[in-house]
Design an enzyme around this catalytic site. Structure first.
Site, PDB file in Angstrom:
ATOM      1  CB  CYS A   8      38.629 -16.372  12.827  1.00 55.11           C
ATOM      2  SG  CYS A   8      37.135 -16.235  11.829  1.00 55.11           S
ATOM      3  CD  GLU A  66      40.119 -18.230   6.646  1.00 58.36           C
ATOM      4  OE1 GLU A  66      39.765 -17.083   6.290  1.00 58.36           O
ATOM      5  OE2 GLU A  66      40.851 -18.432   7.618  1.00 58.36           O
TER       6      GLU A  66
HETATM    7  N1  THU Z   1      40.792 -12.782   8.514  1.00 57.34           N
HETATM    8  C1  THU Z   1      40.596 -13.767   7.587  1.00 57.34           C
HETATM    9  O1  THU Z   1      40.452 -13.502   6.389  1.00 57.34           O
HETATM   10  N2  THU Z   1      40.551 -15.044   8.030  1.00 57.34           N
HETATM   11  C2  THU Z   1      40.679 -15.428   9.328  1.00 57.34           C
HETATM   12  O2  THU Z   1      40.490 -16.598   9.640  1.00 57.34           O
HETATM   13  C3  THU Z   1      41.081 -14.440  10.335  1.00 57.34           C
HETATM   14  C4  THU Z   1      40.959 -13.020   9.927  1.00 57.34           C
HETATM   15  C5  THU Z   1      40.796 -11.394   8.054  1.00 57.34           C
HETATM   16  C6  THU Z   1      39.620 -10.579   8.529  1.00 57.34           C
HETATM   17  C7  THU Z   1      40.179  -9.183   8.506  1.00 57.34           C
HETATM   18  O3  THU Z   1      40.011  -8.672   7.194  1.00 57.34           O
HETATM   19  C8  THU Z   1      41.659  -9.363   8.775  1.00 57.34           C
HETATM   20  O4  THU Z   1      41.945 -10.725   8.544  1.00 57.34           O
HETATM   21  C9  THU Z   1      42.076  -9.005  10.206  1.00 57.34           C
HETATM   22  O5  THU Z   1      41.294  -9.670  11.138  1.00 57.34           O
END
Ligand code: THU
Length: 159
Positions: free
Chosen positions: A111, A74
């Site tokens: 997140c 994101e």
């Molecule tokens: N991740 C995202 O790309 N977006 C989020 O909102 C949550 C987590 C990714 C970060 C990391 O590369 C993987 O997911 C595991 O946390």
């Protein structure tokens, strides 16, 4: 003492209920998701952003052997939009996640750090951003705005 209740509103969609522009964003987010660089988590995330001139930008998570140096899909997407199209408003973002370890059939929300980052753009452009998110399959959830997903946002007005 007073107690405040701050509700969060979510609309749930089935795959066959998605509006056309969202179907397009979903496709772009899925394509981006499959190109994610996620060798450490095996958790691939794709995000597609729709700008107010119709431009679609997609991105994915980029991991790093020094784990905190990686970045979520994101933020890669909205920062690219901010970098390349600074005068444009972000209308919608679609997020999809797929795990190599188990089937993800429930919506995966952005997140906390991504919510804070997207909030910055909502405040800057003075227009709400629809946040759509899902796993690999299953229901799709829509939040009408970022601030709905992150009540009591911290923004520049407090500085
Ligand atoms: N991740 C995202 O790309 N977006 C989020 O909102 C949550 C987590 C990714 C970060 C990391 O590369 C993987 O997911 C595991 O946390």
């Amino acid at each position: 003492m007073k107690t405040f209740r701050i509700p969060v509103f979510i609309d749930e969609f089935d795959m066959d209920e998605l509006p056309e522009d969202i179907q397009r964003l979903k496709k772009e987010a899925e394509k981006a998701r499959e190109k994610a660089y996620a060798p450490y988590s095996d958790f691939k995330v794709g995000a597609a952003v729709l700008l107010d001139d119709g431009t679609v930008i997609s991105a994915n998570n980029q991991e790093n052997a020094a784990f905190p140096s990686g970045m979520c899909a994101e933020r890669v997407a909205v920062w690219y939009a901010g970098a390349q199209h600074p005068g444009r408003k972000i209308l919608k973002i679609f997020i999809t996640a797929r795990s190599e370890k188990h089937r993800l059939d429930k919506p995966v929300p952005p997140c906390g750090a991504c919510r804070q980052s997207i909030a910055e753009y909502e405040v800057k452009q003075n227009r709400e951003i629809e946040i759509w998110f899902m796993g690999e399959t299953g229901k799709i959830w829509r939040s009408p705005s970022l601030k709905n997903l992150l009540p009591l946002i911290f923004d520049g007005s407090d500085l």
